[in-house]
Design an enzyme around this catalytic site. Structure first.
Site, PDB file in Angstrom:
ATOM      1  N   THR A  29       0.796  -1.230   0.000  1.00 26.45           N
ATOM      2  CA  THR A  29       0.000   0.000   0.000  1.00 26.45           C
ATOM      3  C   THR A  29       0.829   1.281   0.000  1.00 26.45           C
ATOM      4  O   THR A  29       0.277   2.383   0.038  1.00 26.45           O
ATOM      5  CB  THR A  29      -0.944   0.011   1.216  1.00 26.45           C
ATOM      6  OG1 THR A  29      -0.207  -0.375   2.390  1.00 26.45           O
ATOM      7  CG2 THR A  29      -2.081  -0.979   1.021  1.00 26.45           C
TER       8      THR A  29
ATOM      9  N   PRO B 224      15.447  18.286   6.673  1.00 25.08           N
ATOM     10  CA  PRO B 224      16.645  18.263   5.834  1.00 25.08           C
ATOM     11  C   PRO B 224      17.037  16.844   5.439  1.00 25.08           C
ATOM     12  O   PRO B 224      18.222  16.520   5.332  1.00 25.08           O
ATOM     13  CB  PRO B 224      17.704  18.894   6.745  1.00 25.08           C
ATOM     14  CG  PRO B 224      17.285  18.478   8.123  1.00 25.08           C
ATOM     15  CD  PRO B 224      15.779  18.360   8.109  1.00 25.08           C
TER      16      PRO B 224
ATOM     17  N   GLU C  71      16.955  17.634  -1.424  1.00 25.04           N
ATOM     18  CA  GLU C  71      16.923  17.649  -2.882  1.00 25.04           C
ATOM     19  C   GLU C  71      16.045  18.778  -3.411  1.00 25.04           C
ATOM     20  O   GLU C  71      16.470  19.580  -4.255  1.00 25.04           O
ATOM     21  CB  GLU C  71      16.410  16.310  -3.420  1.00 25.04           C
ATOM     22  CG  GLU C  71      17.417  15.181  -3.388  1.00 25.04           C
ATOM     23  CD  GLU C  71      16.912  13.924  -4.086  1.00 25.04           C
ATOM     24  OE1 GLU C  71      17.696  12.985  -4.230  1.00 25.04           O
ATOM     25  OE2 GLU C  71      15.719  13.889  -4.471  1.00 25.04           O
TER      26      GLU C  71
ATOM     27  N   HIS D  11      42.754   7.297 -15.606  1.00 27.44           N
ATOM     28  CA  HIS D  11      43.258   8.614 -15.189  1.00 27.44           C
ATOM     29  C   HIS D  11      42.978   9.619 -16.298  1.00 27.44           C
ATOM     30  O   HIS D  11      43.210   9.318 -17.475  1.00 27.44           O
ATOM     31  CB  HIS D  11      44.761   8.545 -14.929  1.00 27.44           C
ATOM     32  CG  HIS D  11      45.365   9.896 -14.627  1.00 27.44           C
ATOM     33  ND1 HIS D  11      45.222  10.514 -13.406  1.00 27.44           N
ATOM     34  CD2 HIS D  11      46.081  10.751 -15.424  1.00 27.44           C
ATOM     35  CE1 HIS D  11      45.828  11.692 -13.450  1.00 27.44           C
ATOM     36  NE2 HIS D  11      46.362  11.858 -14.656  1.00 27.44           N
TER      37      HIS D  11
END
Length: 483
Positions: free
Chosen positions: A143, A182, A188, A450
């Site tokens: 649910t 928060p 977000e 790299h």
């Protein structure tokens, strides 16, 4: 009233419910799916997908406003936000994602989809509103959940109180918002709105953000986000509408600071609660947790009533889409196979917060690690700061900190918490390593290109590795349960 005899009934048509229905159908075609609102999943309608669309728009404006350090100078006055266009794209793309989900639903037989609110009459009987009664051999509860709203807020603020669902119904952007909570959703949306030019302040009753446990990572995250958005943590608040019909927040922090913030809306993002209150659980002799949610075995999703299963946000476990999907599959398979029950695949825990910088965790979090490893000598923590990490500095996203947890003696990787650039990708690498039960030396044997941000991960792994004493595990460490 219509009477139905079913092998399996699934209550809830979200991610977990659809997964349960789909997988139960593999074992029997006498399966019914009940939904009391709309099909389409929380994620697609009001959760992860529309929020990422809003975040993407926010990032576009943020990057345009911060090109000067690269020697690229734009006319900042020309960087304008058209709130209507922003929200039109959010809603249009959101509807597209929902449409994909609905295509799946509509492919199922219409007579197997029942609209209405379900309630247990007894452990085998479900009543749907006042039109249908279903006798079912097995039942899956899926649910979902709903945002928590303090009772006084709704009475005091009226339509000035909003939840994340409401944000994605806006036709344009407001001037100001007070975000309460928060956590993942609050941080977000709060940052996205701020970067779109909305005035935002965030309030929290604790000193944590985004559910970070690790104190070092938490301290760095709070420092980073406080530089961009006013964060009022560990504070008490009083909320009311002022004479102009605005939301007025009077806050008082434990550090002695205090103030007043006035906004167009209060966004409630203080958490979510499973939708189980109106299910008629009082009519069942079922074991509940301290929040009134049926307890379930994490590998089978079976409750204390053997033929009743629970999955997704309703289960009060990890409220994430991929977890809901896995739980729905497990619950559906076991409901279809019952009384033959099998353990399902539960993947390594992983979570990502799509802020900038991102926040993520993998495996055991800091508090879980401290609980597992009673002897601190059995635990190794390696770390890296992204401040001087090469690729991060090149892109001017060099903010954040990562901590890696490993078991002394064996070198087993057990968990990590991090805030940093694009750590959604690092989290996936670490989750794969965790699920494969890799050791730190094995992880360091993997290729690293790299220059990439992943080299920061290698630095943290090397920090762990230099502390390792392989084969030197003490008797006390051997008694720690580890991962």
């Amino acid at each position: 009233m219509k009477q139905i005899q079913a092998d399996v009934v699934v209550i809830g048509g979200g991610t977990a419910g659809m997964g349960a229905f789909r997988n139960a159908l593999r074992h029997t075609d006498n399966v019914y799916l009940i939904e009391n609102n709309v099909f389409g999943t929380t994620c697609a309608r009001v959760g992860c997908m529309p929020s990422k669309l809003l975040i993407a728009a926010a990032e576009a404006r943020h990057h345009a406003l911060h090109t000067d350090p690269f020697g690229i100078h734009l006319d900042k006055d020309s960087v304008n936000v058209n709130g209507e266009e922003v929200m039109n794209r959010v809603k249009s793309e959101r509807d597209r994602f929902v449409g994909f989900v609905l295509e799946d639903v509509e492919a199922w037989p219409e007579e197997k989809r029942i609209m209405g609110s379900a309630k247990f009459i007894d452990e085998h009987t479900i009543q749907v509103d006042d039109h249908t009664t279903i006798k079912a051999d097995r039942i899956v509860i899926a649910t979902g959940s709903h945002p928590i709203v303090l009772p006084g807020w709704r009475k005091e603020l009226g339509d000035k109180l909003i939840i994340n669902d409401d944000v994605f119904s806006w036709n344009t952007l407001p001037e100001s918002v007070a975000v309460f909570g928060p956590g993942v959703i609050g941080l977000e949306l709060g940052q996205a709105l701020h970067r779109l030019g909305v005035k935002v302040e965030i309030f929290g009753a604790s000193d944590r953000i985004a559910a970070i446990d690790d104190p070092i990572v938490s301290e760095e995250a709070i420092r980073i986000f406080s530089e961009e958005i006013p964060l009022h943590l560990d504070c008490s608040t009083e909320v009311k509408l002022n004479d102009q019909g605005k939301v007025e927040v009077c806050w008082d922090s434990k550090d002695g600071s205090r103030g007043t913030y006035v906004a167009d809306y209060l966004l409630a993002a203080i958490g979510r609660h499973p939708n189980v209150e109106k299910l008629g659980l009082e009519n069942l002799d079922i074991e509940l947790d301290n929040k009134g949610v049926p307890k379930a075995h994490p590998l089978t999703m079976q409750t204390s009533i053997p033929h009743i299963f629970i999955a997704g946000d309703a289960s009060n476990q990890i409220p994430l889409l991929h977890e809901a999907s896995d739980q729905g599959k497990i619950a559906g398979d076991n409901a279809g196979l019952y009384p033959n029950i099998e353990n399902g695949l539960r993947r390594s825990p992983m979570g990502v917060v799509f802020t900038s910088p991102q926040i993520a965790f993998v495996g055991l979090k800091y508090n879980q690690v401290m609980e597992r490893f009673k002897n601190p000598e059995c635990l190794i923590i390696g770390e890296v700061s992204f401040k001087n990490q090469g690729r991060s500095r090149v892109m001017l996203v060099n903010k954040g900190h990562m901590r890696i947890y490993a078991e002394q003696g064996t070198g087993l990787f057990v968990g990590a918490e991090m805030v940093g650039p694009a750590v959604e990708h690092l989290a996936h690498l670490l989750a794969w390593a965790h699920q494969q039960k890799m050791t730190i030396p094995q992880m360091l044997d993997m290729p690293f290109y790299h220059p990439v941000i992943e080299e920061g991960l290698r630095t943290a792994l090397r920090d762990v590795n230099k502390q390792l004493r392989l084969g030197m595990q003490s008797n006390e460490c051997a008694e720690c349960p580890g991962a």
